[in-house]
Motif scaffolding. Structure first.
Motif, PDB file in Angstrom:
ATOM      1  N   THR A   7      -7.877 -35.097 -48.534  1.00  0.00           N
ATOM      2  CA  THR A   7      -8.243 -34.870 -47.127  1.00  0.00           C
ATOM      3  C   THR A   7      -7.773 -33.513 -46.611  1.00  0.00           C
ATOM      4  N   LEU A   8      -6.482 -33.220 -46.786  1.00  0.00           N
ATOM      5  CA  LEU A   8      -5.955 -31.968 -46.251  1.00  0.00           C
ATOM      6  C   LEU A   8      -6.506 -30.754 -46.989  1.00  0.00           C
ATOM      7  N   ILE A   9      -6.567 -30.814 -48.305  1.00  0.00           N
ATOM      8  CA  ILE A   9      -7.044 -29.656 -49.068  1.00  0.00           C
ATOM      9  C   ILE A   9      -8.507 -29.330 -48.745  1.00  0.00           C
ATOM     10  N   PRO A  10      -9.440 -30.308 -48.668  1.00  0.00           N
ATOM     11  CA  PRO A  10     -10.802 -29.963 -48.234  1.00  0.00           C
ATOM     12  C   PRO A  10     -10.835 -29.331 -46.844  1.00  0.00           C
ATOM     13  N   ALA A  11      -9.986 -29.820 -45.933  1.00  0.00           N
ATOM     14  CA  ALA A  11      -9.945 -29.224 -44.595  1.00  0.00           C
ATOM     15  C   ALA A  11      -9.445 -27.785 -44.654  1.00  0.00           C
ATOM     16  N   LEU A  12      -8.388 -27.554 -45.430  1.00  0.00           N
ATOM     17  CA  LEU A  12      -7.861 -26.193 -45.560  1.00  0.00           C
ATOM     18  C   LEU A  12      -8.863 -25.271 -46.240  1.00  0.00           C
ATOM     19  N   LEU A  13      -9.611 -25.808 -47.190  1.00  0.00           N
ATOM     20  CA  LEU A  13     -10.651 -24.993 -47.828  1.00  0.00           C
ATOM     21  C   LEU A  13     -11.726 -24.597 -46.826  1.00  0.00           C
TER      22      LEU A  13
ATOM     23  N   LEU B 160      -4.003 -33.783 -37.605  1.00  0.00           N
ATOM     24  CA  LEU B 160      -3.371 -35.045 -37.977  1.00  0.00           C
ATOM     25  C   LEU B 160      -2.243 -34.819 -38.972  1.00  0.00           C
ATOM     26  N   TRP B 161      -2.469 -33.985 -39.977  1.00  0.00           N
ATOM     27  CA  TRP B 161      -1.430 -33.712 -40.965  1.00  0.00           C
ATOM     28  C   TRP B 161      -0.281 -32.912 -40.353  1.00  0.00           C
TER      29      TRP B 161
ATOM     30  N   LEU C 189       3.768 -33.775 -57.602  1.00  0.00           N
ATOM     31  CA  LEU C 189       2.402 -34.293 -57.653  1.00  0.00           C
ATOM     32  C   LEU C 189       1.500 -33.590 -56.643  1.00  0.00           C
ATOM     33  N   SER C 190       2.014 -33.327 -55.448  1.00  0.00           N
ATOM     34  CA  SER C 190       1.196 -32.668 -54.425  1.00  0.00           C
ATOM     35  C   SER C 190       0.740 -31.299 -54.897  1.00  0.00           C
ATOM     36  N   ILE C 191       1.658 -30.541 -55.469  1.00  0.00           N
ATOM     37  CA  ILE C 191       1.300 -29.215 -55.985  1.00  0.00           C
ATOM     38  C   ILE C 191       0.307 -29.344 -57.124  1.00  0.00           C
ATOM     39  N   ASP C 192       0.545 -30.291 -58.003  1.00  0.00           N
ATOM     40  CA  ASP C 192      -0.326 -30.498 -59.158  1.00  0.00           C
ATOM     41  C   ASP C 192      -1.751 -30.835 -58.718  1.00  0.00           C
TER      42      ASP C 192
ATOM     43  N   VAL D 160       0.833 -25.114 -51.685  1.00  0.00           N
ATOM     44  CA  VAL D 160       2.160 -25.142 -51.066  1.00  0.00           C
ATOM     45  C   VAL D 160       2.086 -25.835 -49.708  1.00  0.00           C
ATOM     46  N   ILE D 161       1.056 -25.513 -48.919  1.00  0.00           N
ATOM     47  CA  ILE D 161       0.886 -26.161 -47.613  1.00  0.00           C
ATOM     48  C   ILE D 161       0.686 -27.664 -47.798  1.00  0.00           C
ATOM     49  N   GLY D 162      -0.137 -28.033 -48.772  1.00  0.00           N
ATOM     50  CA  GLY D 162      -0.357 -29.451 -49.047  1.00  0.00           C
ATOM     51  C   GLY D 162       0.922 -30.154 -49.473  1.00  0.00           C
ATOM     52  N   ALA D 163       1.755 -29.470 -50.272  1.00  0.00           N
ATOM     53  CA  ALA D 163       3.010 -30.069 -50.723  1.00  0.00           C
ATOM     54  C   ALA D 163       3.971 -30.277 -49.562  1.00  0.00           C
TER      55      ALA D 163
END
Length: 744
Positions: free
Chosen positions: A340-346, A40-41, A261-264, A223-226
């Motif tokens: 959402t994205l960071i938990p999936a990437l983890l 989705l992302w 903010l995304s990086i933070d 970085v991917i999340g940003a």
């Protein structure tokens, strides 16, 4: 060859009981359905780049406001004038009356007049005042002015631009500009600066995070999340551009906020995940616990930033309204990506992320600093306050102005043409003040003779120009600076005495007067709403009325330092050569307001992060003194790391060529740097030491209210069962301090 392997803890997990709460449930869902979430992302990113990237084309260079007299007057003229705008060429290097130059120019004007979309063409060879105005005073240069019809297209404007640029005569130079060319150059330069800022900052932030986390796997996730967040932000702004005017200057400002903010936020999430893995949690349990703790901090911090930006909705200026809409949507997207994205990437990369070698010690640089500050709390508090007030003092003489073509770099053709006209073609230059008069030329001339010419500060009336059958404009010349104090006073006097006619006083000076009036009337309301919202949020988190008020005052001090630096650099010209720009003599009117909203939100972001940690320790039974020591020690390094990344992002955008982007980048970089060092490491500990237990005071009714409705950053987590085998941990030097005591 020895192969590098990821460190995987044994199967030690929680007791089996799920972590309570919606954020924990969201983390579990995103982990279990990580392929769908990632897909989705990915779609959001691709669509955002392909479709959202077109927002630069649909943006408006200088959106107008119906509530401003200057803009209303401009709208009246636009409605009566069939022209959409002008394309202007400066033909220089040979005398105007040179035979070769005359032949080349007249041939070009004849061909341009026949092009579609052209309303009229004038040059220096016309008779009367119109032709004379297009000749330089020394006869060494001439202008060609092409007015485009209201229904003309960008392609038609480009055709005219190309034909003007194609004028050829021996020794002659041709530079093409005009308001339509300026508008296109602003859009293109803004897009280039935005892309440049992203290209510069993302690799640098990746390098810093590799040093922070000690590995590429953990560093790459923020970085991917940003990147995904920027795609979503572009898509959101593209949607807003369909229902409201989005000023071109809004786009890089919103992008830099979303990127930072995304990086933070992703940094906080990954940091907490490493901590939970270090405690022995499995990947699934660590993601769940991260979502419940760090996710809570991210959501609360995002809310504080959104509240700060929402204050901009109070203003009627379309620029500020667009920033508010775009900014709040960007914050929502940054929070959504983190949750959402960071938990999936983890879920994909969690096994490759190494756990910290040891928990953060309770004793270290930050705790020692707090103890030193506590011993000298009064002088430290006074010194920090004096330093920040001195840093903010230059803003007291700040001058607001609309920069016009000066927002573009000196190499811009549009800016060069505008400056050449101002310097060498005074009769063709835009007047400092233009009065739109509802009436014919005779009525407007009588008004000019009876009212305008008699005012002190007026140098004279340059021209009375009929725009329509019952509409005329009067160009007013003033002493000195076209947007200086005398010019503003003339604007006020012209509005006070309209000679019994319906008039609109417009121009650069009038626009500044209108904006300053809006700041004076609506600024206190916006400030009050932001302050009230922030006080309520911090009270719900801390249960105190003292700490929220103290936080507001400290944030104002750090904001003052940022605005002072902005004045020294962009008005007074400090380091202008190093930063590659020419000072415009003042600050762009709306920049200080945007700096206040953005920097206030970011400062509160770090305030929430620190106070949440101190409050959690206080709730566990530590004294106020010890809670401050441990809170700063356990969160100091992660706040410093996050601030460093923010400074890199803002500084990267400050390297662009657009003056407004530079101003925002420098101001926000200074604000974050000052807040993370002087305020969080020195002023906050000193103030909390002075107030002692009074930090937590609130009236009895409010204490009862907090017990019922208060928000807590502390989450009860299930106990992790000890592993059968010890958890192998890589000997990584953990710069963030993300150990057992690390902040969420």
């Amino acid at each position: 060859m020895r192969r590098s392997t990821a460190v995987t803890p044994p199967a030690a997990t929680s007791t089996g009981r799920k972590v309570d709460g919606r954020l924990a449930a969201l983390g579990r869902f995103c982990f279990r359905h990580r392929r769908w979430v990632l897909g989705l992302w990915a779609v959001v990113l691709v669509v955002g780049v392909l479709i959202g990237g077109r927002v630069f084309e649909g943006s408006v260079a200088g959106a107008s406001s119906a509530s401003s007299e200057a803009d209303r007057g401009g709208a009246v003229v636009t409605a009566a004038d069939p022209a959409r705008g002008t394309v202007t060429a400066v033909v220089d290097g040979r005398p105007v009356d040179d035979r070769g130059v005359r032949d080349a120019v007249t041939r070009a004007t004849a061909e341009i007049a026949a092009l579609p979309g052209v309303s009229s063409v004038t040059d220096a060879y016309g008779s009367g005042p119109a032709g004379a105005a297009l000749r330089s005073a020394d006869g060494s240069a001439g202008l060609v002015s092409v007015r485009m019809a209201d229904a003309s297209t960008g392609a038609q404007t480009d055709a005219v631009t190309q034909r003007l640029a194609g004028i050829r005569a021996d020794g002659a130079r041709v530079t093409v500009g005009g308001d339509l060319v300026l508008e296109q150059e602003v859009k293109k330069q803004t897009e280039r600066d935005t892309r440049f800022g992203e290209i510069v900052t993302l690799p640098l932030t990746l390098v810093v995070m590799v040093l922070v986390f000690g590995g590429l796997a953990a560093a790459s996730l923020p970085v991917i999340g940003a990147v995904a967040s920027v795609g979503g932000a572009l898509l959101a702004m593209f949607g807003f551009s369909k229902i409201m005017d989005i000023d071109t200057s809004v786009l890089p400002i919103a992008t830099v906020l979303g990127l930072g903010l995304s990086i933070d936020y992703a940094l906080l999430m990954v940091n907490r995940f490493r901590e939970e893995r270090g405690h022995g949690a499995g990947i699934a349990a660590a993601v769940e616990r991260t979502a419940a703790t760090a996710g809570r901090t991210v959501a609360f911090s995002g809310l504080t930033v959104a509240v700060a930006l929402s204050g901009l909705f109070v203003f009627t200026s379309p620029v500020l309204g667009a920033v508010a809409a775009a900014g709040v949507s960007v914050v929502v997207i940054a929070v959504a990506a983190a949750l959402t994205l960071i938990p999936a990437l983890l879920g994909f990369a969690g096994g490759r992320i190494r756990a910290p070698a040891a928990p953060v010690p309770d004793e270290g640089f930050f705790s020692r600093t707090v103890r030193r500050v506590r011993k000298r709390a009064v002088p430290v508090a006074l010194a920090c306050t004096a330093l920040l007030m001195a840093a903010g003092a230059p803003f007291l003489h700040a001058d607001m102005r609309t920069s016009g073509a000066a927002v573009l770099p000196a190499s811009s053709a549009g800016r060069q043409v505008a400056e050449t006209i101002d310097q060498r073609f005074p009769q063709a230059a835009q007047a400092p003040i233009t009065v739109v008069v509802e009436g014919g030329a005779a009525v407007a001339q009588a008004y000019a003779d009876e009212v305008v010419a008699k005012l002190p500060g007026v140098d004279g009336v340059r021209a009375v120009t009929p725009v329509g059958e019952k509409l005329s404009t009067v160009d007013v010349l003033v002493h000195g600076d076209p947007q200086g104090g005398e010019a503003k006073q003339v604007v006020k006097e012209l509005r006070a005495d309209r000679g019994g006619l319906t008039t609109y006083v417009t121009g650069g000076a009038a626009s500044v007067v209108d904006f300053q009036h809006e700041l004076l009337t609506r600024g206190p309301i916006a400030l009050g709403l932001v302050a009230l919202g922030t006080l309520i949020l911090l009270f719900l988190m801390t249960g105190s009325v003292v700490m929220p008020v103290k936080a507001l005052l400290m944030n104002l001090l750090s904001l003052g330092a940022s605005l002072g630096a902005l004045t020294l650099v962009f008005q007074d010209g400090w380091f202008s050569g190093l930063l590659g720009f020419s000072p415009a003599g003042g600050l762009e009117t709306f920049i200080p307001v945007l700096v206040f909203a953005f920097a206030f939100g970011l400062s509160m972001d770090y305030e929430v992060f620190l106070l949440a940690r101190i409050k959690e320790l206080r709730d566990k039974g530590h004294s106020c003194t010890r809670a401050v020591e441990l809170g700063v020690q356990r969160s100091g390094k992660i706040i410093t790391s996050a601030a460093l990344l923010m400074v890199i992002v803002f500084a990267g955008f400050a390297l662009g060529d657009m003056l407004m982007v530079k101003q925002m980048g420098i101001a926000l970089a200074v604000a974050v740097a000052v807040d993370a060092t002087v305020v969080r490491c020195l002023l906050v500990p000193a103030a909390m030491s002075l107030f002692g237990e009074f930090n937590w005071w609130a009236p009895a009714p409010l204490r009862r209210l907090h017990r019922r409705f208060g928000l807590s950053e502390h989450v009860e987590l299930p106990t992790i069962e000890p592993a059968v085998l010890p958890v192998p941990r890589a000997p990584v030097h953990d710069l963030t301090g993300a150990g057992a005591g690390a902040s969420s």
